[in-house]
Motif scaffolding. Structure first.
Motif, PDB file in Angstrom:
ATOM      1  N   UNK A 122       0.829  -1.205   0.000  1.00 45.41           N
ATOM      2  CA  UNK A 122       0.000   0.000   0.000  1.00 45.41           C
ATOM      3  C   UNK A 122       0.867   1.259   0.000  1.00 45.41           C
ATOM      4  N   UNK A 123       1.988   1.206   0.713  1.00 39.36           N
ATOM      5  CA  UNK A 123       2.877   2.368   0.777  1.00 39.36           C
ATOM      6  C   UNK A 123       3.448   2.699  -0.588  1.00 39.36           C
ATOM      7  N   UNK A 124       3.606   1.687  -1.426  1.00 43.17           N
ATOM      8  CA  UNK A 124       4.136   1.908  -2.773  1.00 43.17           C
ATOM      9  C   UNK A 124       3.237   2.853  -3.574  1.00 43.17           C
ATOM     10  N   UNK A 125       1.943   2.717  -3.392  1.00 44.20           N
ATOM     11  CA  UNK A 125       0.998   3.578  -4.111  1.00 44.20           C
ATOM     12  C   UNK A 125       1.222   5.035  -3.706  1.00 44.20           C
ATOM     13  N   UNK A 126       1.452   5.259  -2.415  1.00 42.09           N
ATOM     14  CA  UNK A 126       1.672   6.622  -1.921  1.00 42.09           C
ATOM     15  C   UNK A 126       2.972   7.197  -2.473  1.00 42.09           C
ATOM     16  N   UNK A 127       4.055   6.418  -2.375  1.00 40.81           N
ATOM     17  CA  UNK A 127       5.353   6.921  -2.839  1.00 40.81           C
ATOM     18  C   UNK A 127       5.347   7.155  -4.355  1.00 40.81           C
ATOM     19  N   UNK A 128       4.639   6.312  -5.107  1.00 35.07           N
ATOM     20  CA  UNK A 128       4.525   6.510  -6.559  1.00 35.07           C
ATOM     21  C   UNK A 128       3.778   7.793  -6.876  1.00 35.07           C
ATOM     22  N   UNK A 129       2.701   8.041  -6.125  1.00 32.00           N
ATOM     23  CA  UNK A 129       1.932   9.260  -6.333  1.00 32.00           C
ATOM     24  C   UNK A 129       2.742  10.506  -6.026  1.00 32.00           C
ATOM     25  N   UNK A 130       3.529  10.444  -4.955  1.00 28.29           N
ATOM     26  CA  UNK A 130       4.385  11.584  -4.594  1.00 28.29           C
ATOM     27  C   UNK A 130       5.426  11.824  -5.686  1.00 28.29           C
ATOM     28  N   UNK A 131       6.000  10.739  -6.222  1.00 31.44           N
ATOM     29  CA  UNK A 131       7.022  10.860  -7.261  1.00 31.44           C
ATOM     30  C   UNK A 131       6.460  11.540  -8.510  1.00 31.44           C
ATOM     31  N   UNK A 132       5.305  11.105  -8.956  1.00 33.09           N
ATOM     32  CA  UNK A 132       4.708  11.693 -10.160  1.00 33.09           C
ATOM     33  C   UNK A 132       4.327  13.151  -9.916  1.00 33.09           C
ATOM     34  N   UNK A 133       3.819  13.441  -8.727  1.00 30.92           N
ATOM     35  CA  UNK A 133       3.476  14.825  -8.393  1.00 30.92           C
ATOM     36  C   UNK A 133       4.713  15.711  -8.447  1.00 30.92           C
ATOM     37  N   UNK A 134       5.817  15.224  -7.871  1.00 30.71           N
ATOM     38  CA  UNK A 134       7.059  15.984  -7.919  1.00 30.71           C
ATOM     39  C   UNK A 134       7.536  16.213  -9.334  1.00 30.71           C
ATOM     40  N   UNK A 135       7.437  15.183 -10.171  1.00 23.23           N
ATOM     41  CA  UNK A 135       7.855  15.318 -11.572  1.00 23.23           C
ATOM     42  C   UNK A 135       7.009  16.352 -12.303  1.00 23.23           C
ATOM     43  N   UNK A 136       5.688  16.315 -12.087  1.00 26.32           N
ATOM     44  CA  UNK A 136       4.800  17.276 -12.741  1.00 26.32           C
ATOM     45  C   UNK A 136       5.104  18.702 -12.307  1.00 26.32           C
ATOM     46  N   UNK A 137       5.312  18.891 -11.003  1.00 27.95           N
ATOM     47  CA  UNK A 137       5.639  20.226 -10.495  1.00 27.95           C
ATOM     48  C   UNK A 137       6.938  20.722 -11.130  1.00 27.95           C
ATOM     49  N   UNK A 138       7.949  19.851 -11.166  1.00 29.01           N
ATOM     50  CA  UNK A 138       9.225  20.233 -11.756  1.00 29.01           C
ATOM     51  C   UNK A 138       9.111  20.572 -13.225  1.00 29.01           C
ATOM     52  N   UNK A 139       8.405  19.725 -13.979  1.00 29.74           N
ATOM     53  CA  UNK A 139       8.271  19.946 -15.417  1.00 29.74           C
ATOM     54  C   UNK A 139       7.532  21.254 -15.727  1.00 29.74           C
ATOM     55  N   UNK A 140       6.410  21.455 -15.063  1.00 32.22           N
ATOM     56  CA  UNK A 140       5.602  22.646 -15.332  1.00 32.22           C
ATOM     57  C   UNK A 140       6.343  23.909 -14.894  1.00 32.22           C
ATOM     58  N   UNK A 141       6.867  23.909 -13.659  1.00 36.57           N
ATOM     59  CA  UNK A 141       7.498  25.117 -13.115  1.00 36.57           C
ATOM     60  C   UNK A 141       8.751  25.507 -13.891  1.00 36.57           C
ATOM     61  N   UNK A 142       9.623  24.550 -14.185  1.00 37.37           N
ATOM     62  CA  UNK A 142      10.872  24.894 -14.865  1.00 37.37           C
ATOM     63  C   UNK A 142      10.648  25.254 -16.338  1.00 37.37           C
ATOM     64  N   UNK A 143       9.717  24.575 -16.992  1.00 41.80           N
ATOM     65  CA  UNK A 143       9.438  24.909 -18.388  1.00 41.80           C
ATOM     66  C   UNK A 143       8.844  26.309 -18.500  1.00 41.80           C
ATOM     67  N   UNK A 144       7.874  26.631 -17.649  1.00 39.06           N
ATOM     68  CA  UNK A 144       7.275  27.959 -17.680  1.00 39.06           C
ATOM     69  C   UNK A 144       8.274  29.034 -17.263  1.00 39.06           C
ATOM     70  N   UNK A 145       9.156  28.700 -16.305  1.00 40.54           N
ATOM     71  CA  UNK A 145      10.178  29.665 -15.874  1.00 40.54           C
ATOM     72  C   UNK A 145      11.152  29.952 -17.009  1.00 40.54           C
ATOM     73  N   UNK A 146      11.540  28.915 -17.746  1.00 37.35           N
ATOM     74  CA  UNK A 146      12.453  29.107 -18.866  1.00 37.35           C
ATOM     75  C   UNK A 146      11.821  30.021 -19.914  1.00 37.35           C
ATOM     76  N   UNK A 147      10.526  29.868 -20.147  1.00 40.30           N
ATOM     77  CA  UNK A 147       9.830  30.725 -21.098  1.00 40.30           C
ATOM     78  C   UNK A 147       9.697  32.154 -20.543  1.00 40.30           C
ATOM     79  N   UNK A 148       9.432  32.256 -19.266  1.00 47.56           N
ATOM     80  CA  UNK A 148       9.221  33.573 -18.660  1.00 47.56           C
ATOM     81  C   UNK A 148      10.489  34.417 -18.670  1.00 47.56           C
TER      82      UNK A 148
END
Length: 216
Positions: A122-148
């Motif tokens: 069950x813990x694997x589901x939580x850690x996987x969700x956290x990992x994907x959330x972190x990746x999405x935050x990184x991708x969106x924030x850094x890509x938009x920052x590079x454009x900005x």
């Protein structure tokens, strides 16, 4: 470190040459690393390596990346922190593997739904969700920052933005497929959606690494 992390995070591709017994159309990528799978150790080691490399790369960028390449503002800090979270959670994820493969094993999915499997499952589901959330935050924030800020044009360009949009679409597909599977309505191409999701993360990490090394 980011480029090597992207390569390690793509190790699941070798399933095409191994007799895993899991369907790439319907199975979770993390099922390859389940404790009862024949190549579980290989895929768990790859995830651990990928997570530690991306974590180290993100921390190093926060500390030493020249500000002229990517100004140290709140959005870039959030972006690098998101990647660090992705790396740390991916490493933890490798230490909390699934016990079995629920999409391929009726006994496994029954035990999962009855809450009879080890807590690490069950813990694997939580850690996987956290990992994907972190990746999405990184991708969106850094890509938009590079454009900005008009820096790292290869990241800020159309291809970088396309990768982010495709990642959001793949994540939506994956979440819908997981919900369908949990409700007993089939897999909805879960394996394809999730494999696309993790592939896009790896490609984007490679693009980021290229942008930093080539100064844009």
């Amino acid at each position: 470190m980011l480029a090597l992390g992207a390569v390690a995070y793509s190790t699941w591709i070798v399933e095409a040459f191994l007799g895993t017994g899991l369907s790439p159309v319907s199975s979770y990528v993390s099922e390859l690393a389940a404790r009862d799978q024949p190549f579980g150790t290989l895929f768990r080691t790859a995830d651990l390596t990928a997570g530690l490399l991306v974590l180290a790369g993100a921390v190093a960028a926060l500390r030493w990346l020249p500000r002229r390449l990517l100004p140290r503002r709140w959005d870039t800090v959030v972006g690098w922190a998101g990647l660090a979270l992705f790396g740390a959670a991916t490493a933890v994820d490798s230490r909390l593997p699934l016990s079995c493969a629920p999409t391929a094993d009726a006994v496994c999915v029954a035990g999962e739904r009855a809450g009879l499997l080890p807590a690490t499952h069950a813990a694997h589901v939580v850690s996987s969700g956290v990992a994907v959330t972190g990746a999405l935050v990184g991708m969106v924030a850094l890509t938009l920052a590079a454009r900005r800020y008009g820096v790292l044009p290869s990241l800020a360009g159309p291809f970088g933005l396309l990768l982010v949009l495709l990642e959001l679409a793949a994540t939506t597909w994956t979440l819908a497929a997981v919900a369908a599977f949990d409700a007993g309505h089939g897999t909805w191409g879960l394996g394809v959606g999730q494999r696309l999701q993790v592939l896009l993360i790896a490609v984007w990490l490679g693009l980021l690494a290229r942008a930093v090394v080539r100064r844009g």
